[in-house]
Design an enzyme around this catalytic site. Structure first.
Site, PDB file in Angstrom:
ATOM      1  N   ASP A  63       0.702  -1.319  -0.023  1.00 14.00           N
ATOM      2  CA  ASP A  63       0.056  -0.005  -0.072  1.00 14.00           C
ATOM      3  C   ASP A  63       1.027   1.102   0.080  1.00 14.00           C
ATOM      4  O   ASP A  63       0.441   2.459  -0.063  1.00 14.00           O
ATOM      5  CB  ASP A  63      -1.113  -0.194   1.247  1.00 14.00           C
ATOM      6  CG  ASP A  63      -0.411   0.076   2.496  1.00 14.00           C
ATOM      7  OD1 ASP A  63       0.787  -0.119   2.798  1.00 14.00           O
ATOM      8  OD2 ASP A  63      -0.935   0.244   3.640  1.00 14.00           O
ATOM      9  N   SER A  64       2.343   1.097   0.016  1.00  9.80           N
ATOM     10  CA  SER A  64       3.244   2.350  -0.322  1.00  9.80           C
ATOM     11  C   SER A  64       2.695   2.811  -1.618  1.00  9.80           C
ATOM     12  O   SER A  64       3.369   3.793  -1.918  1.00  9.80           O
ATOM     13  CB  SER A  64       4.573   1.661   0.083  1.00  9.80           C
ATOM     14  OG  SER A  64       4.720   0.482  -1.052  1.00  9.80           O
TER      15      SER A  64
ATOM     16  N   ASP B  89      -0.795  -6.307  -0.188  1.00  8.00           N
ATOM     17  CA  ASP B  89      -1.124  -5.471   0.988  1.00  8.00           C
ATOM     18  C   ASP B  89      -2.584  -5.445   1.391  1.00  8.00           C
ATOM     19  O   ASP B  89      -3.337  -5.057   0.286  1.00  8.00           O
ATOM     20  CB  ASP B  89      -0.618  -4.074   1.003  1.00  8.00           C
ATOM     21  CG  ASP B  89       0.465  -3.860   2.300  1.00  8.00           C
ATOM     22  OD1 ASP B  89       0.718  -4.877   3.108  1.00  8.00           O
ATOM     23  OD2 ASP B  89       1.346  -2.939   2.078  1.00  8.00           O
TER      24      ASP B  89
ATOM     25  N   LYS C 108      -0.519  -9.554   3.330  1.00  3.62           N
ATOM     26  CA  LYS C 108       0.235  -8.751   4.341  1.00  3.62           C
ATOM     27  C   LYS C 108      -0.622  -7.903   5.205  1.00  3.62           C
ATOM     28  O   LYS C 108      -1.387  -7.181   4.535  1.00  3.62           O
ATOM     29  CB  LYS C 108       1.359  -7.828   3.734  1.00  3.62           C
ATOM     30  CG  LYS C 108       2.121  -7.467   4.827  1.00  3.62           C
ATOM     31  CD  LYS C 108       3.610  -7.019   4.557  1.00  3.62           C
ATOM     32  CE  LYS C 108       3.673  -5.568   3.628  1.00  3.62           C
ATOM     33  NZ  LYS C 108       3.077  -4.588   4.502  1.00  3.62           N
TER      34      LYS C 108
ATOM     35  N   GLU D  33      -0.624  -5.216   8.601  1.00  3.94           N
ATOM     36  CA  GLU D  33      -0.047  -4.595   9.484  1.00  3.94           C
ATOM     37  C   GLU D  33      -0.617  -4.775  10.632  1.00  3.94           C
ATOM     38  O   GLU D  33      -1.668  -5.004  10.828  1.00  3.94           O
ATOM     39  CB  GLU D  33      -0.179  -3.006   9.157  1.00  3.94           C
ATOM     40  CG  GLU D  33       0.571  -2.683   7.829  1.00  3.94           C
ATOM     41  CD  GLU D  33       0.721  -1.028   7.546  1.00  3.94           C
ATOM     42  OE1 GLU D  33       0.479  -0.464   8.612  1.00  3.94           O
ATOM     43  OE2 GLU D  33       1.271  -0.790   6.478  1.00  3.94           O
TER      44      GLU D  33
ATOM     45  N   GLU E 265       9.833  -3.414  10.483  1.00  7.33           N
ATOM     46  CA  GLU E 265      10.254  -2.174   9.752  1.00  7.33           C
ATOM     47  C   GLU E 265      10.449  -1.053  10.723  1.00  7.33           C
ATOM     48  O   GLU E 265      10.258  -0.971  11.707  1.00  7.33           O
ATOM     49  CB  GLU E 265       9.029  -1.607   8.934  1.00  7.33           C
ATOM     50  CG  GLU E 265       9.166  -0.140   8.428  1.00  7.33           C
ATOM     51  CD  GLU E 265       8.308   0.359   7.182  1.00  7.33           C
ATOM     52  OE1 GLU E 265       7.280  -0.448   7.158  1.00  7.33           O
ATOM     53  OE2 GLU E 265       8.159   1.519   7.141  1.00  7.33           O
TER      54      GLU E 265
HETATM   55  O1  KIV Z   1       3.683  -1.264   1.611  1.00  7.33           O
HETATM   56  C1  KIV Z   1       4.699  -1.499   1.604  1.00  7.33           C
HETATM   57  O2  KIV Z   1       5.268  -1.276   0.658  1.00  7.33           O
HETATM   58  C2  KIV Z   1       5.338  -2.099   2.771  1.00  7.33           C
HETATM   59  C3  KIV Z   1       6.934  -2.248   2.686  1.00  7.33           C
HETATM   60  C4  KIV Z   1       7.376  -1.092   2.995  1.00  7.33           C
HETATM   61  C5  KIV Z   1       7.209  -3.270   3.633  1.00  7.33           C
HETATM   62  O3  KIV Z   1       4.735  -2.514   3.623  1.00  7.33           O
END
Ligand code: KIV
Length: 270
Positions: free
Chosen positions: A43-44, A82, A112, A114, A181
């Protein structure tokens, strides 16, 4: 083909796991061709390619669409998508449905999350349903408002122990790997030693089982990169040169040339 089990069974003597983000097909293809093990549809994307100043505005539709694009560019690497802000954590049924969509509709291999105390049970539920989970602890960008900004985490004994305990709880709940992180290197090392699943660090020093970075930081396309990132190329300079070349060629009448077009004699008199 890299599987969740390949990552989970990563051993101490194996080469470090490599993970990079990608948000589109051509980039995913390049990441895969380079032999990177895991492509993260992070989600970056909110900061990296969508012009937002955090990950919070990223939606399920954004991740689904980008994950689909990445999956279409990848054959060998594991694709992890994410779960965006509030797509999990509020209602368990919604979380299961959203995670399931990333596998069944977008074609990702795993999701993934958080993590915090609220994601231990959810991890177990998802894993039991057949949805592999990569956990993420330390600095978790979806909590940026709660933290009051970007910065290091686990810098006190209390918080470092809390992160270690949560890491163990998520490993016990069935997560196949853990992203850790922006925590002190010695904390990441102790978490790595304590877990049977691999850790993948970002801003967490060299003693994790793998590393992850955001692709735009690696390529030199980010306006601002975090202090722990490393730029391995200057793609922005290449893009500027190509775009300048195009503009100059059009303005100077060199593009398009004869070979770029076609005429039909029958269409001379309209
Ligand atoms: O969203 C993302 O790219 C991430 C990485 C920085 C681990 O969570």
């Amino acid at each position: 083909m890299t599987t969740v089990q390949d990552i989970r069974s990563h051993g101490e003597d194996d080469a470090p796991i490599t993970m990079l983000t990608a948000y589109d097909t051509p980039t995913a293809r390049i990441v895969e061709e380079a032999g990177v093990d895991v492509v993260l549809v992070g989600d970056s994307m909110g900061n990296a390619v969508m012009g937002h100043d955090s990950t919070l505005p990223v939606t399920m539709a954004d991740v689904e669409s980008r994950a689909g694009a990445v999956v279409r560019g990848v054959e060998e690497a594991l694709v992890v998508a994410d779960m965006p802000f509030l797509s999990y954590g509020a209602d368990e049924g919604d979380a299961v449905e959203n995670a399931g969509r990333l596998l069944s509709e977008a074609g990702a291999d795993a999701v993934k999350l958080e993590c915090g105390p609220h994601t231990v049970e959810l991890t177990e539920r998802l894993v039991n349903l057949g949805i592999p989970v990569m956990a993420h602890l330390g600095f978790t960008p979806q909590h940026v408002q709660q933290y009051g900004g970007y910065g290091r985490r686990a810098t006190t004994r209390e918080e470092a122990r809390e992160v270690l305990e949560l890491a163990e709880a998520h490993a016990d709940a069935g997560a196949f790997a853990l992203v850790v992180e922006h925590v002190p290197a010695n904390v990441a090392e102790q978490i790595t030693d304590a877990l049977a699943i691999p850790t993948i660090g970002i801003g967490a020093g060299p003693d994790t089982d793998g590393q992850v970075l955001v692709i735009t930081d690696v390529l030199g396309l980010s306006e601002r990169a975090p202090p722990f990132a490393e730029q391995f190329g200057d793609v922005a300079a290449e893009m500027r040169e190509a775009v300048d070349g195009y503009r100059e060629a059009v303005e100077g009448g060199e593009f398009p040339a004869a070979e770029h077009g076609h005429s039909d004699a029958d269409l001379d008199d309209l």
